[in-house]
Enzyme design. Structure first.
Site, PDB file in Angstrom:
ATOM      1  N   HIS A 304       0.849  -1.183   0.000  1.00  0.00           N
ATOM      2  CA  HIS A 304       0.000   0.000   0.000  1.00  0.00           C
ATOM      3  C   HIS A 304       0.885   1.233   0.000  1.00  0.00           C
ATOM      4  O   HIS A 304       1.944   1.227   0.624  1.00  0.00           O
ATOM      5  CB  HIS A 304      -0.898   0.009   1.248  1.00  0.00           C
ATOM      6  CG  HIS A 304      -2.034   0.950   1.122  1.00  0.00           C
ATOM      7  ND1 HIS A 304      -1.932   2.267   1.475  1.00  0.00           N
ATOM      8  CD2 HIS A 304      -3.289   0.771   0.649  1.00  0.00           C
ATOM      9  CE1 HIS A 304      -3.084   2.864   1.229  1.00  0.00           C
ATOM     10  NE2 HIS A 304      -3.914   1.986   0.726  1.00  0.00           N
ATOM     11  N   ASP A 361      -7.989  -5.525   0.229  1.00  0.00           N
ATOM     12  CA  ASP A 361      -8.485  -6.377  -0.846  1.00  0.00           C
ATOM     13  C   ASP A 361      -8.103  -7.845  -0.699  1.00  0.00           C
ATOM     14  O   ASP A 361      -8.623  -8.694  -1.413  1.00  0.00           O
ATOM     15  CB  ASP A 361      -7.942  -5.870  -2.197  1.00  0.00           C
ATOM     16  CG  ASP A 361      -8.548  -4.531  -2.548  1.00  0.00           C
ATOM     17  OD1 ASP A 361      -9.767  -4.403  -2.397  1.00  0.00           O
ATOM     18  OD2 ASP A 361      -7.809  -3.623  -2.943  1.00  0.00           O
TER      19      ASP A 361
HETATM   20  N1  ACO Z   1       4.211  -7.643  -4.630  1.00  0.00           N
HETATM   21  C1  ACO Z   1       5.547  -7.599  -4.790  1.00  0.00           C
HETATM   22  N2  ACO Z   1       6.280  -6.478  -4.684  1.00  0.00           N
HETATM   23  C2  ACO Z   1       5.638  -5.337  -4.416  1.00  0.00           C
HETATM   24  C3  ACO Z   1       4.251  -5.294  -4.218  1.00  0.00           C
HETATM   25  C4  ACO Z   1       3.520  -6.509  -4.340  1.00  0.00           C
HETATM   26  N3  ACO Z   1       2.204  -6.528  -4.173  1.00  0.00           N
HETATM   27  N4  ACO Z   1       3.858  -4.028  -3.966  1.00  0.00           N
HETATM   28  C5  ACO Z   1       4.978  -3.293  -3.986  1.00  0.00           C
HETATM   29  N5  ACO Z   1       6.067  -4.072  -4.255  1.00  0.00           N
HETATM   30  C6  ACO Z   1       7.458  -3.654  -4.304  1.00  0.00           C
HETATM   31  C7  ACO Z   1       7.773  -2.967  -5.630  1.00  0.00           C
HETATM   32  O1  ACO Z   1       8.202  -3.880  -6.606  1.00  0.00           O
HETATM   33  C8  ACO Z   1       8.837  -1.983  -5.224  1.00  0.00           C
HETATM   34  O2  ACO Z   1      10.030  -2.712  -5.081  1.00  0.00           O
HETATM   35  P1  ACO Z   1      11.481  -2.018  -5.335  1.00  0.00           P
HETATM   36  O3  ACO Z   1      11.517  -0.799  -4.453  1.00  0.00           O
HETATM   37  O4  ACO Z   1      12.452  -3.072  -4.935  1.00  0.00           O
HETATM   38  O5  ACO Z   1      11.502  -1.655  -6.792  1.00  0.00           O
HETATM   39  C9  ACO Z   1       8.400  -1.554  -3.814  1.00  0.00           C
HETATM   40  O6  ACO Z   1       7.641  -2.662  -3.310  1.00  0.00           O
HETATM   41  C10 ACO Z   1       7.565  -0.289  -3.766  1.00  0.00           C
HETATM   42  O7  ACO Z   1       6.469  -0.468  -4.687  1.00  0.00           O
HETATM   43  P2  ACO Z   1       5.766   0.734  -5.432  1.00  0.00           P
HETATM   44  O8  ACO Z   1       4.997   0.204  -6.591  1.00  0.00           O
HETATM   45  O9  ACO Z   1       6.755   1.820  -5.695  1.00  0.00           O
HETATM   46  O10 ACO Z   1       4.790   1.240  -4.311  1.00  0.00           O
HETATM   47  P3  ACO Z   1       3.556   2.187  -4.542  1.00  0.00           P
HETATM   48  O11 ACO Z   1       3.311   2.857  -3.250  1.00  0.00           O
HETATM   49  O12 ACO Z   1       3.779   3.048  -5.739  1.00  0.00           O
HETATM   50  O13 ACO Z   1       2.376   1.176  -4.919  1.00  0.00           O
HETATM   51  C11 ACO Z   1       0.616  -0.412  -4.692  1.00  0.00           C
HETATM   52  C12 ACO Z   1       1.436   0.716  -4.012  1.00  0.00           C
HETATM   53  C13 ACO Z   1       0.147   0.058  -6.076  1.00  0.00           C
HETATM   54  C14 ACO Z   1      -0.617  -0.675  -3.842  1.00  0.00           C
HETATM   55  C15 ACO Z   1       1.511  -1.674  -4.807  1.00  0.00           C
HETATM   56  O14 ACO Z   1       1.897  -2.116  -3.527  1.00  0.00           O
HETATM   57  C16 ACO Z   1       0.824  -2.810  -5.571  1.00  0.00           C
HETATM   58  O15 ACO Z   1       0.898  -2.833  -6.803  1.00  0.00           O
HETATM   59  N6  ACO Z   1       0.134  -3.751  -4.848  1.00  0.00           N
HETATM   60  C17 ACO Z   1      -0.610  -4.807  -5.501  1.00  0.00           C
HETATM   61  C18 ACO Z   1      -1.956  -4.282  -5.971  1.00  0.00           C
HETATM   62  C19 ACO Z   1      -2.913  -4.041  -4.817  1.00  0.00           C
HETATM   63  O16 ACO Z   1      -3.090  -4.865  -3.938  1.00  0.00           O
HETATM   64  N7  ACO Z   1      -3.561  -2.857  -4.871  1.00  0.00           N
HETATM   65  C20 ACO Z   1      -4.576  -2.490  -3.867  1.00  0.00           C
HETATM   66  C21 ACO Z   1      -4.070  -1.347  -3.013  1.00  0.00           C
HETATM   67  S1  ACO Z   1      -5.244  -0.973  -1.761  1.00  0.00           S
HETATM   68  C22 ACO Z   1      -6.484  -0.176  -2.558  1.00  0.00           C
HETATM   69  O17 ACO Z   1      -6.312   0.525  -3.497  1.00  0.00           O
HETATM   70  C23 ACO Z   1      -7.832  -0.422  -2.088  1.00  0.00           C
END
Ligand code: ACO
Length: 427
Positions: A304, A361
Site C-alpha cells: 500500500h 483487498d
Molecule cells: N508484490 C511484490 N512487490 C511489491 C508489491 C507486491 N504486491 N507491492 C509493492 N512491491 C514492491 C515494488 O516492486 C517496489 O520494489 P522495489 O523498491 O524493490 O523496486 C516496492 O515494493 C515499492 O512499490 P511501489 O509500486 O513503488 O509502491 P507504490 O506505493 O507506488 O504502490 C501499490 C502501491 C500500487 C498498492 C503496490 O503495492 C501494488 O501494486 N500492490 C498490488 C496491488 C494491490 O493490492 N492494490 C490495492 C491497493 S489498496 C487499494 O487501493 C484499495
C-alpha cells in the site's frame, strides 16, 4: 508561533511556512514557491504532496490507524451501519434519531431509477464489465436529472439521490448481464438488505436474507467508505475542480477505481488465488515470482502506498471472512491458500524489507464470494462502499476557501525549439 523551513539555493534563502494538522502532520507550504523562486517541485505519484486540507478521514500508515471524522474504523465496523457511516462522512457528525430517519426516507424515496435508463442498460454488449456500465450510467444520470446543484439544499438532494440510485443501478447491471428480470427496491428493507434482495431475488427463488450476510456486507462497505486522498478520490477532486456536476466527478472516480492496482485489486486477488489453486496450491511459487525483479507479477492484495504496517481494514476483513464462512458453513479453498500465502510472505525478508502487508483487498474477495457476488462485480461493490467518501470529499472541495482548479506543472524534457520541415525536405 508560525514556523518556517529555509530553502537555500546558491547563497539565497527563502522562508517557507510550516503547516501543522490536527494530528501533528507537518507540511511545507509551497504556495508561493514558484512566484518567489522560479522553482516547482517534482513528486511523481504525489507521494509527498498534500493537495488539500481535509477534516474527513485521518490515516496513519506507520501505526495502522484509520478514522472517519475522528472515529476509529474498528468502532464503526463493530457498532455502526453503512447508512449511518455514510451520513457521518457526508455531514461531519453521527446522525440523531430523527436525522437518520429522514435520511432513510430520502434514500427509499429516490431508490428507483428512471425507466428510460433501462434502454441504455439493455444496449451494452453482454460481455461488458459492470464497472464500465456503472461509471457510464452514473455520468448519464446528469441527463436524466439535470437540476442545478448550486445551493446547499440542491446539493444535499443530489447527493442523497445518487447514494440511493447507485445501489439500484449496480444491481440492475448484474441482473441485465444475467438476462434476468429486474427486481425493484423495496421500501420495507434497509440499505444493505435492499441491495442483496435486488441482486439475488428471482421470481422462482425468493432471496432469504440472513443476518450474517447482511452484517458482512455492512462491514465491507463501512471499511471501504473513505480512504482520504487515494487515486480515485483524487480523480474526483481533480475532475470536480473544473466545477463539473457531481455525477461526472463521481463517474471519474469510478473509472479510476477500476484499475487492478487500486479497487480492481479485489478481483485480481481472487483471480490470483484461483490460478494458484489450479496450479495445485503452489503459493510458494507465487511468492517467488512476486520477488523476481524480471517478472512483472505482484502479489495482489499486498502493499500500500500509505500503510507500511498491517492495513487495519484487512485485519477486520480477515475476521469477517472467518466468521461468515463459519456461519454459512462454507469451505473455500481460496481462503486456505490466502492464509498460507500471507504466512509465508510475512516471514519473507523481501516483504519485510519492503513493508508489504495484506491490504483490504486481500480477504475482501473471499467475503464477496461467500455472499454470492460474482467476481466481475467485486469492484462495483467497492465503488458503492466508497461513494460516501467520494461525495464528502467532493463536497468539501466545493466549499474549500483555498479552491483552485487542479493544474500541476511539469518538467519539460522534449526538444528545444525546432522548425517545421516541408515533406519533400524530410530525410
Ligand atoms: N508484490 C511484490 N512487490 C511489491 C508489491 C507486491 N504486491 N507491492 C509493492 N512491491 C514492491 C515494488 O516492486 C517496489 O520494489 P522495489 O523498491 O524493490 O523496486 C516496492 O515494493 C515499492 O512499490 P511501489 O509500486 O513503488 O509502491 P507504490 O506505493 O507506488 O504502490 C501499490 C502501491 C500500487 C498498492 C503496490 O503495492 C501494488 O501494486 N500492490 C498490488 C496491488 C494491490 O493490492 N492494490 C490495492 C491497493 S489498496 C487499494 O487501493 C484499495
Amino acid at each position: 508561533m508560525q514556523d518556517y523551513v529555509t530553502l537555500t539555493y546558491r547563497g539565497e534563502s527563502f522562508q517557507l511556512p510550516v503547516i501543522v494538522g490536527s494530528e501533528n502532520e507537518r507540511a511545507i507550504d509551497i504556495l508561493r514557491l514558484r512566484k518567489e523562486t522560479g522553482f516547482i517541485t517534482y513528486d511523481p505519484g504525489y507521494a509527498n504532496s498534500g493537495a488539500c486540507m481535509s477534516s474527513i478521514t485521518y490515516m496513519n500508515g506507520e501505526q495502522g490507524i484509520l478514522r472517519y471524522r475522528g472515529i476509529p474504523v474498528e468502532e464503526l465496523a463493530e457498532k455502526s451501519t453503512f447508512k449511518e457511516t455514510a451520513y457521518l462522512l457526508i455531514n461531519g457528525q453521527l446522525p440523531k434519531a430523527d436525522e437518520l430517519r429522514n435520511f432513510s426516507i430520502m434514500l427509499n424515496d429516490h431508490s428507483l431509477v428512471h425507466e428510460d435508463m433501462k434502454a441504455f442498460y439493455q444496449n451494452f454488449p453482454r460481455a461488458s464489465h459492470p464497472m464500465g456500465i456503472l461509471s457510464a450510467m452514473v455520468n448519464a444520470l446528469r441527463s436524466f436529472y439535470p437540476e442545478l446543484q448550486t445551493t446547499e439544499e440542491e446539493i444535499n438532494f443530489t447527493v442523497t439521490r445518487l447514494l440511493a440510485k447507485v445501489r439500484t443501478m449496480a444491481a440492475m447491471s448484474y441482473k441485465i448481464s444475467r438476462g434476468h428480470t429486474l427486481v425493484y427496491p423495496r421500501p420495507d428493507l434497509a440499505y444493505c438488505e435492499n441491495f442483496l434482495n435486488m441482486m439475488f431475488d428471482t421470481p422462482v427463488r425468493p432471496y432469504q436474507l440472513t443476518k450474517e450476510v447482511v452484517r458482512a456486507l455492512e462491514v465491507f462497505w463501512i471499511l471501504h467508505a473513505d480512504h482520504e486522498q487515494n487515486c480515485s478520490t483524487t480523480a474526483v477532486r481533480v475532475v470536480g475542480s473544473g466545477r463539473v456536476n457531481l455525477y461526472a466527478a463521481i463517474s471519474a472516480g469510478m473509472s479510476a477505481l477500476w484499475g487492478p492496482l487500486h479497487g480492481g485489486a479485489n478481483q485480481a486477488v481472487v483471480e490470483m488465488l484461483t490460478a494458484i489453486h489450479q496450479d495445485g496450491g503452489n503459493f510458494r511459487g507465487a511468492v517467488a515470482r512476486a520477488k523476481d525483479r524480471n517478472d512483472p507479477f505482484r502479489l495482489m492484495g499486498f502493499g500500500h502506498r500509505v500503510y507500511k504496517t498491517y492495513d487495519p481494514r484487512a485485519r477486520i476483513m480477515k475476521r469477517v471472512c472467518d466468521d461468515l464462512l463459519a456461519a454459512l458453513n462454507l469451505k473455500d479453498p481460496l481462503l486456505d491458500i490466502a492464509k498460507e500465502l500471507e504466512e509465508v510472505a510475512l516471514k519473507d525478508p523481501y516483504f519485510i524489507d519492503h513493508n508489504l502487508y495484506p491490504n483490504v483487498d486481500f480477504y475482501s474477495g473471499i467475503v464477496l464470494r461467500a455472499i454470492g457476488i460474482p467476481t466481475n462485480m467485486f469492484t462495483v461493490m467497492f465503488a458503492i462502499g466508497r461513494l460516501p467518501g467520494w461525495i464528502s470529499q467532493w463536497k468539501e472541495s466545493m466549499d474549500d476557501p483555498h479552491w483552485r482548479i487542479s493544474r500541476p506543472r511539469q518538467i519539460y524534457t522534449g526538444p528545444n525549439e525546432t522548425h517545421y520541415v516541408p515533406m519533400q525536405d524530410r530525410t
